[in-house]
Motif scaffolding. Structure first.
Motif: not given
Length: 410
Positions: A308-325
């Motif tokens: 099992p892997v826990s991830l924090d994901i950041s996507v920069d498109v104009l502003k930062t969008n965050r996800y948990r996976a």
């Protein structure tokens, strides 16, 4: 481990033969018969000669054994020396003699149900006992007594040794319950007078089935817990305008015994495939099926590892969008035997399409972006790459059984 350092596989049967040969050494044989050494021995008094007119008593002690290994099937020749003082009385006269006795034992390391190594010793007979007396010049009457004394001593010594070897404590000292030793538990099989014998090959197969358990494999692979995962920056989305960063860590892996082996049949080519492409597709599928079958030999002990892997994901498109996976990475493990006496937990590297990845977006904009950007495949591929690198080093999942035997005092 480099490709040149990859293990040389052997089957479980050969592992069993090598294990017994490595475990049963001259030192351990000497220890197994140590209960005999140092024991005092008294023979008589007995009446000998015509009408039993002469009487004799012999007293002494058993010395340190000499052990010689022979043959390919873990046989040992053991010689037990005994020094005796023989007192003979005839017609009021006493004669004192010194005698040297050598007892020849044949020992064979055998394997028995359920996972025992037993030092088997055939019964000792008078023929296995040599008897030599040292005496000054003696009269004819005394000489006539020497042969009956020798035969009586040989018979009695053989009987005494057989009684010592049949003692439950002695039998326990020659019986090694490998599973109980590994589990640190009390054996219910040591000291039994009879055993159900099995071959070294069957011993090797049972060793893996009983000793290489899911719990022990978990202890080997749980060192992966806490490993950091960092991926990025990745470019994705329309025009590769989105920049993705991933940070996370591996949580505690789970291990379970694998289920029944199933081999997926090779699919038939689709009608829409061109002949050349269809041939290539069929060949690739056949090769994959063969590799799958080889890695899932039903005779091998296998496990399903889930990382099992826990991830924090950041996507920069104009502003930062965050996800948990939360990611579940399946890895097929196989317990293999390797030269010279190794247990290797072999791993089949995961494929991106086998990885289960569930993303949770923080906010509606991040949710919409996640669907549009098609990040899942890229992130799954990167996680698979990290895990492949982690499981590539076989040395982390290798147990040198020979080295452990050398350092174990049993």
């Amino acid at each position: 481990m480099t490709s040149s350092d990859q293990p040389t596989w052997i089957d479980y049967a050969e592992f069993g033969e090598r294990f017994v040969a490595a475990a049963v050494t001259e030192t351990r044989i000497e220890s197994a018969v140590s209960s005999v050494a140092g024991r005092g021995i008294t023979i008589g008094p007995f009446g000998i000669g015509p009408a039993g007119l002469a009487r004799f008593v012999a007293k002494g002690s058993i010395g340190k054994p000499t052990v010689i290994r022979r043959g390919p099937h873990v046989h040992f020749d053991v010689m037990l020396p005994v020094k005796l003082r023989v007192d003979v009385t005839l017609g009021g006269q006493r004669l004192r003699l010194e005698a040297v006795v050598e007892i020849d034992l044949s020992m064979h390391a055998r394997t028995a149900d359920p996972l025992l190594i037993v030092i088997d010793i055939p019964p000792v007979t008078g023929r296995d006992v040599s008897f030599v007396m040292r005496a000054q010049a003696i009269g004819t009457a005394w000489e006539l007594l020497l042969d009956p004394i020798a035969k009586l001593v040989q018979r009695e010594v053989a009987n005494r040794i057989n009684a010592i070897l049949a003692d439950p404590d002695s039998q326990r000292g020659r019986t090694f319950d490998v599973q109980a030793i590994m589990d640190g538990t009390r054996s219910a099989y040591r000291g039994r007078p009879t055993h159900e014998w099995i071959g070294y090959d069957e011993f090797g197969r049972r060793f893996f089935a009983r000793i290489v358990t899911a719990e022990r494999v978990r202890q080997v692979v749980e060192s992966m817990a806490g490993k950091p995962i960092e991926v990025g920056p990745l470019r994705t989305g329309p025009g590769n305008k989105a920049e993705v960063w991933v940070q996370g860590s591996v949580r505690l892996p789970r291990v379970a015994a694998a289920g029944p082996v199933t081999v997926t049949p090779v699919p038939e080519p689709r009608i829409a495939e061109l002949p050349h492409a269809a041939a290539e597709s069929a060949a690739a599928a056949a090769a994959a099926a063969e590799a799958h079958a080889n890695s899932h030999d039903p005779a091998l002990v296998r496990f399903d590892l889930t990382i099992p892997v826990s991830l924090d994901i950041s996507v920069d498109v104009l502003k930062t969008n965050r996800y948990r996976a939360e990611v579940q990475v399946p890895v097929a493990l196989t317990a293999r035997a390797a030269e010279p006496l190794l247990i290797v937990i072999d791993a089949v590297p995961p494929r991106a399409r086998d990885i289960d990845l569930e993303m949770t977006a923080e906010g509606w904009r991040a949710a919409a972006l996640g669907k549009l950007a098609g990040m899942r495949k890229q992130i799954a591929a990167q996680v698979a790459k990290v895990v492949r690198a982690e499981v590539a080093d076989v040395s982390r999942r290798t147990i040198d059984v020979g080295a452990r035997l050398d350092s174990t005092r049993v």
